[in-house]
Design a protein around this motif. Structure first.
Motif, PDB file in Angstrom:
ATOM      1  N   SER A  93       0.858  -1.244   0.199  1.00 54.91           N
ATOM      2  CA  SER A  93      -0.119   0.136   0.141  1.00 54.91           C
ATOM      3  C   SER A  93       0.656   1.135   0.103  1.00 54.91           C
ATOM      4  O   SER A  93       0.509   2.306  -0.623  1.00 54.91           O
ATOM      5  N   SER A  94       1.817   1.205   0.576  1.00 56.98           N
ATOM      6  CA  SER A  94       2.715   2.264   0.755  1.00 56.98           C
ATOM      7  C   SER A  94       4.113   2.259  -0.191  1.00 56.98           C
ATOM      8  O   SER A  94       5.215   2.912  -0.052  1.00 56.98           O
ATOM      9  N   LEU A  95       4.130   1.369  -1.241  1.00 57.97           N
ATOM     10  CA  LEU A  95       5.316   1.041  -1.761  1.00 57.97           C
ATOM     11  C   LEU A  95       5.447   2.073  -2.913  1.00 57.97           C
ATOM     12  O   LEU A  95       4.780   2.476  -3.573  1.00 57.97           O
ATOM     13  N   THR A  96       6.825   2.890  -2.844  1.00 53.98           N
ATOM     14  CA  THR A  96       7.151   3.787  -3.823  1.00 53.98           C
ATOM     15  C   THR A  96       8.211   3.471  -4.932  1.00 53.98           C
ATOM     16  O   THR A  96       8.532   4.091  -5.666  1.00 53.98           O
ATOM     17  N   LYS A  97       9.156   2.149  -4.387  1.00 57.27           N
ATOM     18  CA  LYS A  97      10.125   1.774  -5.080  1.00 57.27           C
ATOM     19  C   LYS A  97       9.802   0.317  -5.538  1.00 57.27           C
ATOM     20  O   LYS A  97       8.640  -0.131  -4.697  1.00 57.27           O
ATOM     21  N   PRO A  98      10.486  -0.312  -6.319  1.00 52.63           N
ATOM     22  CA  PRO A  98      10.385  -1.784  -6.326  1.00 52.63           C
ATOM     23  C   PRO A  98      10.476  -2.535  -5.150  1.00 52.63           C
ATOM     24  O   PRO A  98      11.365  -2.280  -4.606  1.00 52.63           O
ATOM     25  N   LEU A  99       9.756  -3.734  -4.831  1.00 51.76           N
ATOM     26  CA  LEU A  99       9.991  -4.452  -3.759  1.00 51.76           C
ATOM     27  C   LEU A  99      10.730  -5.665  -4.094  1.00 51.76           C
ATOM     28  O   LEU A  99      10.371  -6.520  -4.952  1.00 51.76           O
ATOM     29  N   LEU A 100      12.102  -5.797  -3.693  1.00 54.68           N
ATOM     30  CA  LEU A 100      12.926  -6.849  -3.929  1.00 54.68           C
ATOM     31  C   LEU A 100      12.713  -7.961  -2.839  1.00 54.68           C
ATOM     32  O   LEU A 100      13.225  -7.985  -1.691  1.00 54.68           O
ATOM     33  N   VAL A 101      12.152  -9.005  -3.203  1.00 56.85           N
ATOM     34  CA  VAL A 101      12.258 -10.191  -2.400  1.00 56.85           C
ATOM     35  C   VAL A 101      13.275 -11.232  -2.803  1.00 56.85           C
ATOM     36  O   VAL A 101      13.616 -11.445  -3.833  1.00 56.85           O
ATOM     37  N   HIS A 102      14.271 -11.320  -1.711  1.00 56.97           N
ATOM     38  CA  HIS A 102      15.690 -12.002  -1.953  1.00 56.97           C
ATOM     39  C   HIS A 102      15.760 -13.038  -0.881  1.00 56.97           C
ATOM     40  O   HIS A 102      15.366 -13.092   0.281  1.00 56.97           O
ATOM     41  N   ALA A 103      16.583 -14.043  -1.220  1.00 56.50           N
ATOM     42  CA  ALA A 103      16.842 -15.035  -0.244  1.00 56.50           C
ATOM     43  C   ALA A 103      17.981 -15.856  -1.101  1.00 56.50           C
ATOM     44  O   ALA A 103      18.127 -15.910  -2.186  1.00 56.50           O
ATOM     45  N   GLU A 104      18.495 -16.648  -0.326  1.00 60.77           N
ATOM     46  CA  GLU A 104      19.372 -18.011  -0.982  1.00 60.77           C
ATOM     47  C   GLU A 104      18.525 -18.958  -1.643  1.00 60.77           C
ATOM     48  O   GLU A 104      17.147 -19.124  -1.432  1.00 60.77           O
ATOM     49  N   GLY A 105      19.200 -19.754  -2.507  1.00 62.29           N
ATOM     50  CA  GLY A 105      18.644 -20.842  -3.192  1.00 62.29           C
ATOM     51  C   GLY A 105      17.679 -21.856  -2.159  1.00 62.29           C
ATOM     52  O   GLY A 105      18.302 -22.327  -1.203  1.00 62.29           O
ATOM     53  N   GLY A 106      16.557 -22.456  -2.697  1.00 63.28           N
ATOM     54  CA  GLY A 106      15.939 -23.268  -2.141  1.00 63.28           C
ATOM     55  C   GLY A 106      15.068 -22.805  -0.956  1.00 63.28           C
ATOM     56  O   GLY A 106      14.298 -23.613  -0.359  1.00 63.28           O
ATOM     57  N   VAL A 107      14.866 -21.384  -0.539  1.00 68.31           N
ATOM     58  CA  VAL A 107      14.087 -20.951   0.235  1.00 68.31           C
ATOM     59  C   VAL A 107      12.668 -21.043   0.086  1.00 68.31           C
ATOM     60  O   VAL A 107      11.727 -20.926   0.930  1.00 68.31           O
ATOM     61  N   GLY A 108      12.459 -20.692  -1.285  1.00 64.19           N
ATOM     62  CA  GLY A 108      11.122 -20.496  -1.841  1.00 64.19           C
ATOM     63  C   GLY A 108      10.415 -19.351  -2.376  1.00 64.19           C
ATOM     64  O   GLY A 108       9.328 -18.909  -2.000  1.00 64.19           O
ATOM     65  N   LYS A 109      11.431 -18.641  -3.001  1.00 65.04           N
ATOM     66  CA  LYS A 109      11.098 -17.316  -3.538  1.00 65.04           C
ATOM     67  C   LYS A 109       9.837 -17.421  -4.639  1.00 65.04           C
ATOM     68  O   LYS A 109       9.009 -16.510  -4.471  1.00 65.04           O
ATOM     69  N   THR A 110       9.999 -18.333  -5.473  1.00 64.37           N
ATOM     70  CA  THR A 110       9.017 -18.387  -6.531  1.00 64.37           C
ATOM     71  C   THR A 110       7.813 -18.603  -5.854  1.00 64.37           C
ATOM     72  O   THR A 110       6.804 -18.041  -6.362  1.00 64.37           O
ATOM     73  N   VAL A 111       7.641 -19.660  -4.887  1.00 67.74           N
ATOM     74  CA  VAL A 111       6.422 -20.146  -4.317  1.00 67.74           C
ATOM     75  C   VAL A 111       5.615 -18.938  -3.634  1.00 67.74           C
ATOM     76  O   VAL A 111       4.565 -18.790  -3.686  1.00 67.74           O
ATOM     77  N   PHE A 112       6.651 -18.217  -2.994  1.00 69.82           N
ATOM     78  CA  PHE A 112       6.144 -16.923  -2.133  1.00 69.82           C
ATOM     79  C   PHE A 112       5.491 -15.996  -3.221  1.00 69.82           C
ATOM     80  O   PHE A 112       4.471 -15.374  -2.858  1.00 69.82           O
ATOM     81  N   LEU A 113       6.336 -15.941  -4.186  1.00 63.12           N
ATOM     82  CA  LEU A 113       5.566 -14.719  -5.107  1.00 63.12           C
ATOM     83  C   LEU A 113       4.376 -15.282  -5.778  1.00 63.12           C
ATOM     84  O   LEU A 113       3.541 -14.373  -5.915  1.00 63.12           O
ATOM     85  N   GLU A 114       4.241 -16.551  -5.888  1.00 62.80           N
ATOM     86  CA  GLU A 114       2.730 -16.927  -6.404  1.00 62.80           C
ATOM     87  C   GLU A 114       1.675 -16.838  -5.373  1.00 62.80           C
ATOM     88  O   GLU A 114       0.716 -16.450  -5.891  1.00 62.80           O
ATOM     89  N   GLY A 115       2.072 -17.074  -4.197  1.00 64.04           N
ATOM     90  CA  GLY A 115       1.134 -16.840  -3.187  1.00 64.04           C
ATOM     91  C   GLY A 115       0.786 -15.454  -2.869  1.00 64.04           C
ATOM     92  O   GLY A 115      -0.399 -14.837  -2.829  1.00 64.04           O
ATOM     93  N   LEU A 116       1.975 -14.558  -2.997  1.00 63.06           N
ATOM     94  CA  LEU A 116       1.666 -13.160  -3.078  1.00 63.06           C
ATOM     95  C   LEU A 116       0.619 -12.447  -4.205  1.00 63.06           C
ATOM     96  O   LEU A 116      -0.133 -11.791  -4.093  1.00 63.06           O
ATOM     97  N   ALA A 117       0.984 -13.197  -5.443  1.00 62.68           N
ATOM     98  CA  ALA A 117       0.323 -12.801  -6.574  1.00 62.68           C
ATOM     99  C   ALA A 117      -1.292 -13.312  -6.441  1.00 62.68           C
ATOM    100  O   ALA A 117      -2.125 -12.383  -6.669  1.00 62.68           O
ATOM    101  N   SER A 118      -1.568 -14.519  -5.753  1.00 57.67           N
ATOM    102  CA  SER A 118      -2.688 -14.936  -5.565  1.00 57.67           C
ATOM    103  C   SER A 118      -3.550 -13.968  -4.575  1.00 57.67           C
ATOM    104  O   SER A 118      -4.871 -13.819  -4.764  1.00 57.67           O
ATOM    105  N   ALA A 119      -2.947 -13.548  -3.580  1.00 54.74           N
ATOM    106  CA  ALA A 119      -3.489 -12.721  -2.410  1.00 54.74           C
ATOM    107  C   ALA A 119      -3.853 -11.617  -2.925  1.00 54.74           C
ATOM    108  O   ALA A 119      -4.872 -10.930  -2.625  1.00 54.74           O
ATOM    109  N   LEU A 120      -2.868 -10.624  -3.941  1.00 52.27           N
ATOM    110  CA  LEU A 120      -3.043  -9.573  -4.115  1.00 52.27           C
ATOM    111  C   LEU A 120      -4.062  -9.396  -5.310  1.00 52.27           C
ATOM    112  O   LEU A 120      -4.858  -8.395  -5.320  1.00 52.27           O
ATOM    113  N   SER A 121      -4.359 -10.426  -5.978  1.00 50.71           N
ATOM    114  CA  SER A 121      -5.206 -10.604  -7.123  1.00 50.71           C
ATOM    115  C   SER A 121      -6.929 -10.235  -6.883  1.00 50.71           C
ATOM    116  O   SER A 121      -7.719  -9.943  -7.590  1.00 50.71           O
ATOM    117  N   ASN A 122      -7.117 -10.503  -5.654  1.00 52.49           N
ATOM    118  CA  ASN A 122      -8.610 -10.144  -5.145  1.00 52.49           C
ATOM    119  C   ASN A 122      -8.965  -8.631  -5.284  1.00 52.49           C
ATOM    120  O   ASN A 122      -9.841  -8.209  -5.554  1.00 52.49           O
TER     121      ASN A 122
END
Length: 471
Positions: free
Chosen positions: A88-117
């Motif tokens: 809601s208050s984002l003014t810059k790109p939000l960078l989601v970062h982590a090391e390999g295997g933590v689940g960045k892609t799955v987390f972004l899929e969940g974020l996309a699903s939640a925001l699409s409402n």
């Protein structure tokens, strides 16, 4: 006629001969269909329009298909509400970062699903199941990635499309920003508070591949555009990459940091309960201690012997790269046991790590002078790290590909063996002819590239002048 000219120039995102040719071809179709020669064929069909627009297929409008892995039951991440609140208050790109295997892609899929409402969400996959390294994919380029995103929005009737064929980045980015503004105007007619969220996964893969090709990755360029020309009102960006690749992906560009943590004990418990029957509390604690909450390592523990979760194993942590390397070493040992030299196997892995996927089994076996049965056995030993499809071999996920590229793809001597093998097959293999130039470019072998450009050998399957000229 004036309206048609404006539309085609705008859709083409260019002012050169391409737009003029499309305009002329479209006018000719209308004239021909209206004439006496087409008395019984006056309907203008989709195939006619595609031909006039110089598109071979409707899929050309959406050139970067997703190829996301199915991970089974998804764990609801504890950090997801925080990421949603930050939007809601984002003014810059939000960078989601982590090391390999933590689940960045799955987390972004969940974020996309939640925001699409409440918002319009576009998800773009830079990895594409490893397809990003394929010569005909090019999803790291603006004239592929931006067109795909714009046309996804056009398919939702939110803006006009952008036709493929533009090689002018300035005009393309300008047109893309206009599409985003057009999209926001359309959304405002229904709900003024509805925003457009563009999520781009694995921008580090795009940046690395672009650097190899002396090109620029469109996600970095898009963030640069938003920083220097200002964001399009109502449009927000979310991107992801590995933590140690932030600098090479974004340089000195500004972003809002969001570090994705590994699974907590509660999240690990949820993950295991859905996959292991009768899992005990002490086994969950062992899994958490050994994996440090890394989802890929948890997957390994679930798929392996239950004895790995014994209490006696709690002080034996597993690192993801060590786990992947052990599987590779085991497969290597088995191949050596079958009589193949380690040098040959290293060359096999080196080529697999840099050649465009999917790599055909039969052609790759012949290029290395190995029996196809041995290649199939080696690939089977590496499963599920290496996936066999009907078109060839490809890495299952990004952590595996990254490890193999860093461990074997940097071995110049091994890559030169691969290049030599592919050079000898220029008159037999379409795959060899298609993939060798990129490999020589990676090696910086200008002398052999120059020789290859004037090599008159072509695979028998390529008989047309156009096909030979492309090679």
């Amino acid at each position: 006629k004036g309206d048609l000219r404006k539309i085609l120039v705008d859709w083409s995102a260019t002012y050169d001969a391409t737009a003029r040719a499309r305009l002329g071809d479209m006018r000719n179709i209308v004239r021909k269909k209206a004439g006496y020669d087409e008395e019984h064929l006056k309907v203008i069909r989709q195939v006619d329009v595609l031909s006039a627009l110089e598109l071979s297929d409707i899929d050309d409008l959406l050139p970067c298909s997703e190829n996301l892995a199915n991970v089974g039951d998804v764990v609801a991440r504890e950090q997801l509400p925080d990421a949603i609140a930050r939007m809601s208050s984002l003014t810059k790109p939000l960078l989601v970062h982590a090391e390999g295997g933590v689940g960045k892609t799955v987390f972004l899929e969940g974020l996309a699903s939640a925001l699409s409402n409440k918002h319009e969400v576009v998800f773009f996959d830079c990895f594409g199941g490893g397809a990003y390294r394929s010569p005909e994919d090019g999803r790291h380029l603006a004239n592929r990635g931006l067109i795909h995103i714009a046309n996804l929005l056009a398919c939702r009737s939110l803006c006009d499309p952008i036709l493929p064929g533009s090689d002018n980045p300035e005009i393309l980015f300008s047109t893309f920003r206009k599409r985003l503004a057009q999209c926001m105007n359309t959304l405002a007619t229904a709900n003024e508070s509805r925003e457009l969220i563009i999520i781009i996964d694995a921008i580090d893969n795009a940046a690395d591949f672009a650097k190899e090709r002396n090109q620029r990755a469109f996600p970095t360029q898009l963030i640069e555009s938003f920083e220097r020309s200002g964001a399009v009102p109502g449009v927000k960006l979310v991107v992801s990459c590995r933590s140690h690749r932030i600098e090479r992906s974004l340089g000195d560009l500004s972003y809002e940091d969001f570090e994705l943590r590994a699974f907590s004990l509660s999240e690990t418990s949820t993950y295991l309960r859905s996959r292991v029957t009768g899992i005990k509390a002490e086994e969950t604690r062992v899994a958490q201690a050994r994996s440090n909450g890394n989802a890929r390592i948890l997957e390994h523990l679930v798929d392996s012997d239950r004895g790995l979760l014994d209490v006696s194993e709690i002080d034996k942590p597993i690192a993801l790269d060590d786990l992947l390397q052990k599987r590779i070493d085991d497969a290597l040992s088995e191949a050596v046991r079958r009589g193949y030299k380690k040098k040959e196997i290293n060359a096999f892995l080196a080529g697999l790590s840099v050649l465009p996927p999917p790599v055909p089994l039969s052609e790759y076996a012949e290029a290395h002078g190995m029996a196809i049965g041995a290649i199939e056995s080696f690939a089977a030993d590496l499963a599920p790290l290496l996936e066999q499809t009907e078109h060839g071999m490809t890495f299952r996920d990004e952590p595996t590909e990254t490890l193999v590229r860093e461990s074997y793809g940097s071995q110049t001597s091994a890559l030169r063996i691969v290049a030599k093998n592919l050079m000898e097959r220029q008159d037999k293999s379409v795959y060899a002819a298609r993939s060798l130039p990129g490999l020589l470019q990676r090696l910086g072998d200008g002398k052999r590239l120059f020789k290859l450009a004037f090599d008159e050998r072509f695979p028998a399957a390529i008989s047309s002048t156009v096909g030979q000229r492309r090679i």
